[in-house]
Structure formats: C-alpha cells, structure tokens
Design a protein around this motif. Structure first.
Motif, PDB file in Angstrom:
ATOM      1  N   LEU A   9      65.383  37.674  42.534  1.00  0.00           N
ATOM      2  CA  LEU A   9      64.425  37.328  41.500  1.00  0.00           C
ATOM      3  C   LEU A   9      63.407  38.445  41.359  1.00  0.00           C
ATOM      4  CD1 LEU A   9      61.487  34.992  42.426  1.00  0.00           C
ATOM      5  CD2 LEU A   9      62.915  35.996  44.209  1.00  0.00           C
ATOM      6  N   LEU A  10      62.858  38.526  40.175  1.00  0.00           N
ATOM      7  CA  LEU A  10      61.737  39.412  39.890  1.00  0.00           C
ATOM      8  C   LEU A  10      60.552  38.554  39.487  1.00  0.00           C
ATOM      9  CD1 LEU A  10      63.465  42.186  37.709  1.00  0.00           C
ATOM     10  CD2 LEU A  10      62.869  42.333  40.145  1.00  0.00           C
ATOM     11  N   ALA A  11      59.369  38.962  39.907  1.00  0.00           N
ATOM     12  CA  ALA A  11      58.147  38.259  39.524  1.00  0.00           C
ATOM     13  C   ALA A  11      56.983  39.226  39.687  1.00  0.00           C
ATOM     14  CB  ALA A  11      57.933  37.027  40.396  1.00  0.00           C
ATOM     15  N   PRO A  12      55.965  39.115  38.839  1.00  0.00           N
ATOM     16  CA  PRO A  12      54.808  40.020  38.972  1.00  0.00           C
ATOM     17  C   PRO A  12      54.195  40.009  40.363  1.00  0.00           C
ATOM     18  CG  PRO A  12      54.715  38.848  36.883  1.00  0.00           C
ATOM     19  CD  PRO A  12      55.863  38.258  37.643  1.00  0.00           C
ATOM     20  N   GLU A  13      54.152  38.844  41.014  1.00  0.00           N
ATOM     21  CA  GLU A  13      53.516  38.767  42.326  1.00  0.00           C
ATOM     22  C   GLU A  13      54.314  39.477  43.417  1.00  0.00           C
ATOM     23  OE1 GLU A  13      54.598  34.382  43.986  1.00  0.00           O
ATOM     24  OE2 GLU A  13      53.685  34.469  41.987  1.00  0.00           O
ATOM     25  N   LEU A  14      55.595  39.787  43.129  1.00  0.00           N
ATOM     26  CA  LEU A  14      56.426  40.490  44.100  1.00  0.00           C
ATOM     27  C   LEU A  14      56.471  42.001  43.860  1.00  0.00           C
ATOM     28  CD1 LEU A  14      59.396  37.963  44.360  1.00  0.00           C
ATOM     29  CD2 LEU A  14      57.670  38.468  46.117  1.00  0.00           C
ATOM     30  N   ASP A  15      55.702  42.468  42.894  1.00  0.00           N
ATOM     31  CA  ASP A  15      55.586  43.913  42.664  1.00  0.00           C
ATOM     32  C   ASP A  15      55.075  44.568  43.945  1.00  0.00           C
ATOM     33  OD1 ASP A  15      54.796  46.509  42.009  1.00  0.00           O
ATOM     34  OD2 ASP A  15      54.079  45.939  40.021  1.00  0.00           O
ATOM     35  N   ALA A  50      52.924  38.707  49.294  1.00  0.00           N
ATOM     36  CA  ALA A  50      52.473  38.432  47.927  1.00  0.00           C
ATOM     37  C   ALA A  50      51.134  37.705  48.012  1.00  0.00           C
ATOM     38  CB  ALA A  50      53.501  37.573  47.194  1.00  0.00           C
ATOM     39  N   LYS A  51      50.229  38.029  47.114  1.00  0.00           N
ATOM     40  CA  LYS A  51      48.901  37.418  47.181  1.00  0.00           C
ATOM     41  C   LYS A  51      48.935  35.894  47.060  1.00  0.00           C
ATOM     42  CE  LYS A  51      46.395  41.558  45.749  1.00  0.00           C
ATOM     43  NZ  LYS A  51      45.547  42.213  44.715  1.00  0.00           N
ATOM     44  N   PRO A  52      49.778  35.311  46.168  1.00  0.00           N
ATOM     45  CA  PRO A  52      49.848  33.842  46.152  1.00  0.00           C
ATOM     46  C   PRO A  52      50.350  33.253  47.469  1.00  0.00           C
ATOM     47  CG  PRO A  52      50.711  34.737  44.107  1.00  0.00           C
ATOM     48  CD  PRO A  52      50.531  35.898  45.041  1.00  0.00           C
ATOM     49  N   VAL A  53      51.229  33.958  48.159  1.00  0.00           N
ATOM     50  CA  VAL A  53      51.694  33.487  49.473  1.00  0.00           C
ATOM     51  C   VAL A  53      50.540  33.512  50.473  1.00  0.00           C
ATOM     52  CG1 VAL A  53      53.221  34.029  51.420  1.00  0.00           C
ATOM     53  CG2 VAL A  53      54.088  34.154  49.084  1.00  0.00           C
ATOM     54  N   ALA A  54      49.744  34.575  50.443  1.00  0.00           N
ATOM     55  CA  ALA A  54      48.577  34.661  51.326  1.00  0.00           C
ATOM     56  C   ALA A  54      47.597  33.528  51.044  1.00  0.00           C
ATOM     57  CB  ALA A  54      47.895  36.018  51.160  1.00  0.00           C
ATOM     58  N   THR A 114      49.833  42.486  49.626  1.00  0.00           N
ATOM     59  CA  THR A 114      48.635  42.663  50.441  1.00  0.00           C
ATOM     60  C   THR A 114      48.992  42.756  51.914  1.00  0.00           C
ATOM     61  OG1 THR A 114      46.382  41.805  50.787  1.00  0.00           O
ATOM     62  CG2 THR A 114      48.175  40.198  50.790  1.00  0.00           C
ATOM     63  N   ASP A 115      48.162  43.425  52.692  1.00  0.00           N
ATOM     64  CA  ASP A 115      48.426  43.646  54.121  1.00  0.00           C
ATOM     65  C   ASP A 115      47.659  42.641  54.969  1.00  0.00           C
ATOM     66  OD1 ASP A 115      45.834  44.501  53.802  1.00  0.00           O
ATOM     67  OD2 ASP A 115      46.217  46.598  54.335  1.00  0.00           O
ATOM     68  N   ARG A 116      47.581  42.909  56.274  1.00  0.00           N
ATOM     69  CA  ARG A 116      46.883  41.987  57.182  1.00  0.00           C
ATOM     70  C   ARG A 116      45.422  41.810  56.787  1.00  0.00           C
ATOM     71  NH1 ARG A 116      48.633  40.497  62.317  1.00  0.00           N
ATOM     72  NH2 ARG A 116      46.507  40.694  63.122  1.00  0.00           N
TER      73      ARG A 116
END
Length: 459
Positions: free
Chosen positions: A207-213, A258-262, A218-220
């Motif tokens: 899949l492609l999604a903007p949040e996976l760019d 991904a930021k939504p995952v964070a 994001t890092d730790r």
C-alpha cells in the motif's frame, strides 16, 4: 501479527510480501487444511501442526516443516480473497495462529502492522477498546492499494534473473531481496500455469499512503514527543522491544514510525498511564501518591498530631517538637493500610469497586427493562449518586484501574443490555458531573483518556 516476521512467500501465495524470497511449497496439500495439520501434528518430537475453521468459510492451517524444523508453513484461506502461504520461524506458529484466528485485524499485513480487511487499509491495532475487547480500528487516509499487476507493469523486471528457493537448504536472508521485481515476475510466470489462480490485479502486494512517506516518518525523539515524555523514558529496544510500536522502517539510524502510529501508541499509553498522573498528589514526604491516599494521609496526620498534643485522662500533654513527625509516620501507616491492602487489608477495595459497578449496571438494567431502543444518554436516568461517589472514592485511591473499570461498565452494558458504548460513556460523564467530588475539568480530562474509544463523544 505485525511482530511476526515471515521469512519467505510460498510460491502458491496470492498476496506476496515485498522483499521476501519465494519458496517451493509444492509438497504442501494446500487444498486440505487437515492434511496440512497432519504434516506436523503427532509426527514426532519437535513437530507441531494446527488447523481451525474461520467464520465465512475460511480456514487457517500451520505445520512445522519436517525437512527443515527451524521453519513452519502458515496458510490462510479466504473464499473471496484467496490464500496466503508464508514460511515463518517455527517458534512463531502459536502467535501466527492466534493472529489469524483471533486478532480480528485482517489477513494481509504490511509496514509493521498496517492491515487490509478485503476493502480498506487500517493502521496497526494499538488503542485498546475495552467496550469491544479489541483494538480500535483506524482507517488509513488516502491509502492506495498496490497489486501484483500494478508492480509488474510499472517496474522493470526479468524472471530469468530470479530463482525459487527450496525448503531443505533454505536459510532466511538477512535483508530484503534487491531485485524483488524479478522474483515477483517469476512468481507470476508460475501462476500462469494455474487458470484458477486469482488474477494479478486481485493479488495485494503493498500500500501507499502519505503517512508512510519515508520523509514523514518520525524517530525515537518524535515518538517520545507524541507521548509527552523524554526519549530516555522510552523502552530500550534491546531489552523491551514489545514496549514500543512496531516500526514502519528500521535501518542503521534506528527505528522510524508513521506519525499517526506514534500518536496511536501515545493515546493507548495515556489510557493506562494518564489517570495515575492526573489523579496524583504530593505527600508531606515529597512522594507522589494517588490523591485519595494523600488526602487520607493529610486528614490522619492532623488528627494524630492533635491527639498526641492534647492532655487526656490526666496524662501530661506531649511537649516535644517531634510530635508532627510522629503523627506523620503513624498517619502514613494507617493511610497505607487503608489504600494498599486490597481484599487482604483493612478495606476490601475490589469488593467496593465491584459493588459500585453492579449498582450502576443495575440502574441501567432498570432503565432498559421496557425493551425500547436507547439511542441517546438523555433517554436514560441519571446513575445512582451514591454509586458514583463510591466509584470515585475507589478511583481516587486506585487511579490506574480507571480505564479498566470504565471499559468493563461499557462492555457489560453493551453485551448484557445492548446499550451502545457512546450512550453509556455520555451517561457516565453526565453522572460524574452531578455526583462525583472531582471537579468538572478533572472529570473531562479523566474521561477523555480513560473511556474506551467507542464510548467517547467529540468535544
């Protein structure tokens, strides 16, 4: 599911995982889940197999590979979406079986737990919804599904540069295959000999999604910021990887999310850690304790100091500067025994909480006895004030239990009384406004973090 790392795609899979080699699965009886199970079950020490039927006509089957016992085959069959054939590490059989049979998070997983339910893509399940006893499903915005046909028509490939691995000598590669498009093309060539196979435009690859760019991951430091904590307070992945969300990418520089995952991870952390921090107070000793415990201590220390300082029954009054420290220590012993005894202490805390929960559910049962459909909280009576006060008493002394208690109330009301979690959440919120000694701002913050996601109302 996403913490299980498959090591190869079976050549007969309909939904190949990018980067993994393809391995000959011709020896597997792929049309018979029972036969797959028998390949390993009761066939000798160190071998195992299992199969289960799924709702809707599907099934899962797993077995240790007898010729290479480091690995196991995992097969998932869906009557509409075809089958997935994976080679996994034998030690992951139990986890894979549980994920496919019980997790309710699809069967195609990519990018550290993003999952597909046959129609839509969802983020990794992280935020527990205790009203439904599952993770809250979160749709991926602007997701694009990539099929095998999409990749084969858009990426240069040559099947003659690829090979199909064999199980007897197989060793899992340490990195993704660099020429995976060639291997995908060879897989497609093999499929052409099977007219009944799913068409390539129905074979899900990615899949492609903007949040996976990659530029937006994001890092730790970003993960810690999402939770409002220091990076030093995050679990060390070398010792507690399960305490972190599965990364969407991992390289020499570290883990990337991904930021939504964070944000989802931070939200779930807040469900469990937030009430403890919100309902905390500092004692005279400078330690943080639940506000109920701190209040008990303050009340008792004043009482004991007064008792120790007064002249009673003809005894001389205590005239020492050490009266207050003595009172403080006695008060703490008493407060601690009241707060931390559970059912083995002076106060049966769990029995008190259970009684309050039963009283609240009893009130809801009375309101729904006529069998009419309830769509809004204002269709129901206010919850009993004394039960709300009792539950608040408990929560003030055991704030870490708040999320579980509110979740249990919403779950039982849904299962036993067919009440929507949103209605129950609104009613609890309103009733706490009316009868809880907590101030309204604290109630708002507490319910925002501790109610199940399906029970929260937008504010």
């Amino acid at each position: 599911m996403h913490r299980i790392r498959p090591v190869a795609n079976g050549l007969s899979t309909d939904h190949p995982i990018p980067g993994l080699p393809f391995i000959n699965d011709g020896r597997l009886p792929l049309d018979s889940p029972d036969a797959i199970e028998r390949t390993g079950r009761n066939q000798g020490e160190g071998l195992w197999g299992r199969t289960d039927r799924l709702p809707g006509g599907g099934w899962v089957a797993l077995t240790t590979e007898p010729k290479n016992r480091t690995y196991a085959w995992a097969v998932y069959y869906h009557p509409d979406h075809g089958r997935i054939v994976l080679l996994i590490r034998d030690q992951d059989q139990g986890s894979q079986h549980h994920a496919w049979k019980h997790a309710q998070e699809g069967h195609v997983h990519r990018h550290g737990g993003y999952w597909w339910d046959g129609t839509h893509w969802y983020r990794p399940g992280q935020v527990i919804d205790r009203a439904w006893e599952r993770n809250d499903p979160r749709r991926v915005r602007d997701a694009t599904t990539l099929t095998a046909e999409d990749l084969l028509t858009s990426t240069p490939n040559n099947p003659d540069r690829a090979t199909v691995a064999t199980i007897a000598s197989f060793t899992a590669p340490e990195a993704p295959l660099p020429n995976w498009a060639d291997h995908l093309a060879l897989w497609a060539r093999h499929r052409s000999a099977h007219p009944q196979a799913l068409p390539l435009d129905a074979c899900i690859v990615d899949l492609l999604a903007p949040e996976l760019d990659p530029q937006k991951l994001t890092d730790r430091k970003g993960l810690a910021a999402a939770a409002g904590i220091s990076p030093d307070d995050l679990p060390d992945p070398d010792y507690n990887r399960s305490g972190l969300p599965e990364p969407q990418r991992e390289d020499q520089a570290g883990m990337w999310w991904a930021k939504p995952v964070a944000l989802d991870w931070a939200e779930d952390r807040l469900q469990t850690e937030g009430p403890r921090a919100l309902l905390a107070a500092t004692t005279t000793y400078g330690t943080d304790q639940p506000i109920g415990v701190a209040a008990d201590h303050d009340r008792l220390r004043d009482l004991f100091a007064e008792t120790l300082s007064e002249q009673r029954r003809g005894r001389r009054p205590v005239r020492t500067p050490d009266v207050q420290p003595i009172a403080d220590d006695l008060a703490w012993d008493a407060a601690a025994n009241l707060a931390y005894g559970n059912d083995h202490g002076l106060v049966p805390h769990e029995a008190i909480a259970d009684t309050a929960i039963k009283a609240l559910l009893g009130s809801l049962a009375n309101d729904t006895r006529n069998g009419e459909t309830v769509r809004h909280a204002y269709d129901l009576s206010d919850l009993p004030g004394q039960a709300v006060k009792t539950l608040t008493w408990y929560i003030r002394r055991s704030p870490e239990r708040t999320t579980h208690i509110l979740g249990e109330i919403c779950l039982l009301a849904r299962v036993e009384l067919e009440l929507p979690p949103r209605v129950v959440g609104d009613l609890l919120h309103r009733s706490f406004y009316l009868d809880s000694p907590l101030d309204n701002a604290t109630i708002d913050d507490l319910f925002d973090m501790a109610l199940p996601p399906s029970a929260r109302s937008p504010r």
